[in-house]
Design a protein around this motif. Structure first.
Motif, PDB file in Angstrom:
ATOM      1  N   MET A   1      47.196  40.236  67.461  1.00  0.00           N
ATOM      2  CA  MET A   1      48.263  40.241  66.894  1.00  0.00           C
ATOM      3  C   MET A   1      49.003  41.538  67.285  1.00  0.00           C
ATOM      4  O   MET A   1      48.227  42.548  67.558  1.00  0.00           O
ATOM      5  CB  MET A   1      48.329  40.479  65.306  1.00  0.00           C
ATOM      6  CG  MET A   1      47.778  39.307  64.725  1.00  0.00           C
ATOM      7  SD  MET A   1      47.888  39.121  62.675  1.00  0.00           S
ATOM      8  CE  MET A   1      46.330  39.965  62.561  1.00  0.00           C
ATOM      9  N   LYS A   2      50.348  41.938  67.206  1.00  0.00           N
ATOM     10  CA  LYS A   2      51.127  43.013  67.548  1.00  0.00           C
ATOM     11  C   LYS A   2      50.962  44.007  66.559  1.00  0.00           C
ATOM     12  O   LYS A   2      50.894  43.810  65.182  1.00  0.00           O
ATOM     13  CB  LYS A   2      52.254  42.729  67.930  1.00  0.00           C
ATOM     14  CG  LYS A   2      53.351  44.047  68.299  1.00  0.00           C
ATOM     15  CD  LYS A   2      54.631  43.537  68.489  1.00  0.00           C
ATOM     16  CE  LYS A   2      55.427  44.656  69.191  1.00  0.00           C
ATOM     17  NZ  LYS A   2      55.501  45.974  68.309  1.00  0.00           N
ATOM     18  N   THR A 163      48.302  44.283  60.130  1.00  0.00           N
ATOM     19  CA  THR A 163      48.755  44.894  61.487  1.00  0.00           C
ATOM     20  C   THR A 163      49.375  46.409  61.293  1.00  0.00           C
ATOM     21  O   THR A 163      50.043  46.769  61.986  1.00  0.00           O
ATOM     22  CB  THR A 163      49.940  44.039  61.897  1.00  0.00           C
ATOM     23  OG1 THR A 163      51.067  44.056  61.065  1.00  0.00           O
ATOM     24  CG2 THR A 163      49.607  42.515  62.160  1.00  0.00           C
ATOM     25  N   GLU A 219      45.188  46.284  69.379  1.00  0.00           N
ATOM     26  CA  GLU A 219      45.772  45.046  68.887  1.00  0.00           C
ATOM     27  C   GLU A 219      45.040  43.697  68.924  1.00  0.00           C
ATOM     28  O   GLU A 219      45.074  42.966  68.202  1.00  0.00           O
ATOM     29  CB  GLU A 219      47.143  44.826  69.615  1.00  0.00           C
ATOM     30  CG  GLU A 219      48.161  45.944  69.334  1.00  0.00           C
ATOM     31  CD  GLU A 219      49.441  45.752  69.901  1.00  0.00           C
ATOM     32  OE1 GLU A 219      50.391  45.997  69.413  1.00  0.00           O
ATOM     33  OE2 GLU A 219      49.631  45.262  71.314  1.00  0.00           O
TER      34      GLU A 219
END
Length: 222
Positions: A1-2, A163, A219
């Motif tokens: 995931m960013k 995130t 990430e």
């Protein structure tokens, strides 16, 4: 995931300011003509406290007669010049923040230090504009022994906890953030060298210098 968000501690993480805090308790007590038998032990004892908590500790354990407010005001005055004039960024901080900005990461600062001093220091070293806001324990009447400050930061950033990385150098903060479900990046500081092994265990990654931070690798762990 960013990576969408980043919550940065200030002292020992972005700013090389822990040496000033390590001595301020002793300096304050000596000004009150109170001897400190173990300087290192005092520094360790108050490290995890907010300033009001440290003031109460000085009153209960060292017999200081000043009020909590008077103690906090005096210590803030003592440390103010260090923030406004001297405390430097840790090596590689500016380049790291620029990389975060270029990747579209929303950033803020969550600190136990007085809000005005945090803002003054970040403005002086030229990185204030990287952050959407500053939030301090004093602003929220909380401490980093609770996740409230991290949760409030995430809400204001508008990012997902999963995130949003929390960058910290102190074990008690790492314990709080990781226990609340945040991905934590441990940052080495000499003031927490005895805690390094445990910080590494609880963190998604650990850096001795900002030059070591690999955002893409971080990430991958989200």
């Amino acid at each position: 995931m960013k990576l969408t968000g980043a919550i940065f501690d200030l002292d020992g993480t972005l700013l090389d300011s822990m040496p000033y805090w390590a001595s301020v308790g002793t300096r304050y007590l000596e000004q009150q003509h109170i001897a400190v038998p173990d300087v290192e032990q005092l520094a360790l004892r108050i490290k995890t406290m907010t300033l009001p908590e440290a003031a109460d500790y000085f009153r209960s354990d060292y017999g200081v007669q000043q009020s909590q407010e008077e103690i906090c005001t005096r210590i803030n005055h003592m440390i103010e010049d260090d923030y406004r004039l001297r405390a430097p960024l840790k090596e590689g901080t500016r380049d790291m923040l620029e990389q975060m900005k270029q990747r579209g990461v929303h950033m803020c600062v969550a600190s136990a230090t007085d809000h005005a001093l945090v803002e003054a220091a970040l403005r002086r070293v030229g990185v204030l504009d990287y952050f959407s806001f500053i939030l301090t324990c004093g602003d929220l009447q909380t401490s980093k022994n609770l996740p409230y400050i991290f949760d409030t930061c995430t809400q204001r950033l508008g990012t997902d906890k999963r995130t949003t990385a929390v960058f910290e150098d102190s074990l008690h903060c790492v314990v709080t953030a990781s226990g609340a479900g945040y991905p934590v990046v441990g940052v080495y500081d000499d003031s927490a060298k005895t805690e390094t092994e445990e910080i590494c265990r609880l963190s998604r990654c650990f850096v001795y210098s900002w030059k070591e931070l690999d955002i893409a690798h971080l990430e991958q762990s989200l």
